[in-house]
Design an enzyme around this catalytic site. Structure first.
Site, PDB file in Angstrom:
ATOM      1  N   TYR A  64      -1.844  -1.137  10.064  1.00 24.48           N
ATOM      2  CA  TYR A  64      -1.795  -1.438   8.634  1.00 24.48           C
ATOM      3  C   TYR A  64      -0.574  -0.774   8.001  1.00 24.48           C
ATOM      4  O   TYR A  64       0.185  -1.402   7.254  1.00 24.48           O
ATOM      5  CB  TYR A  64      -3.077  -0.937   7.987  1.00 24.48           C
ATOM      6  N   SER A  80       0.849  -1.195   0.000  1.00 26.52           N
ATOM      7  CA  SER A  80       0.000   0.000   0.000  1.00 26.52           C
ATOM      8  C   SER A  80       0.877   1.234   0.000  1.00 26.52           C
ATOM      9  O   SER A  80       1.946   1.252   0.626  1.00 26.52           O
ATOM     10  CB  SER A  80      -0.895   0.009   1.235  1.00 26.52           C
TER      11      SER A  80
END
Length: 246
Positions: free
Chosen positions: A171, A156
């Protein structure tokens, strides 16, 4: 008497290369779409799911694709499941050509690092970093056997060191760690025929990403591109086929 025409030999038909791919976290969302697109390219796709019933249901949706889709039970936090799956793939197919480390969790924009639950952060690391690490290590012998492999770590942009934000700490930090693992593994395998890259699919409208994001098919396309690279290209971080900063 005229001489008989010389017969020109025809080139043999090109035999398609048989490929086997494994996608973790593939019973829904981004992983399911990656599995669909790989199967449309004629690959045999092993659709990994923690819940095998959900995996079987997802695989049935892809019946009729150009490539076979087979549901397999896979919890990337469980080494015994990974080892069992690796042995089964070796016995059944004798090879693995593509590994997409897609399993993900703990995307929570409301959480801040000062008050984050450490247990959640630990679980995010276990899934994103160590899950990818376990799975890659177990499947590498099947790639080394044929001198070919494509490992795609679904990362990401929020895990990039150039991105500053306080949200999604579990995350974000675990994806940053996955990026570091991508680089060191790519360096080790450079020249082996096994390419390792990280791909950011962008903000995708899935159950985890939430509404408002881009189409799932668009996010998956970059992952599939990295899984099917024909030429040597390893150790990079990409979004929409374009290299981005770590």
């Amino acid at each position: 008497m005229s001489r008989p025409a010389r017969r020109v030999p025809t080139a043999p038909a090109t035999t398609p290369v048989y490929r086997v791919a494994l996608v973790s976290g593939a019973n829904r969302g981004l992983g399911f779409e990656v599995a669909r697109q790989l199967s449309e390219r004629g690959m045999t796709v092993l659709l990994g799911a923690r819940d095998l019933d959900k995996g079987l249901h997802a695989a049935r949706k892809l019946a009729g694709a150009a490539g076979e889709v087979v549901a397999v039970q896979l919890d990337v936090t469980q080494q015994d499941q990974i080892d069992t799956l690796a042995r089964w793939i070796e016995i059944t197919y004798g090879r693995l050509d593509v590994l997409v480390n897609n399993a993900g969790a703990h995307y929570d924009p409301a959480v801040r690092p000062a008050t984050a639950d450490i247990a959640a952060a630990r679980d995010a690391m276990d899934i994103h970093l160590f899950g990818s690490w376990r799975l890659s290590s177990a499947m590498l012998p099947l790639m080394r056997r044929h001198g070919y492999g494509r490992i795609v770590n679904v990362s990401s942009g929020c895990g990039a060191s150039t991105t500053d934000s306080a949200n999604c700490p579990a995350y974000r930090v675990s994806k940053s760690a996955l990026n570091a693992y991508t680089r060191v593994l790519a360096n080790e395998l450079d020249g082996s025929g096994i390419q390792v890259n990280a791909v950011c699919p962008g903000w995708v409208a899935t159950d985890m990403g939430g509404p408002g994001g881009r189409a799932v098919a668009d996010g998956a396309a970059g992952i599939v591109w990295a899984a099917c690279l024909p030429a040597p290209l390893t150790g990079g971080f990409y979004r929409d086929r374009q290299r981005i900063a770590w």
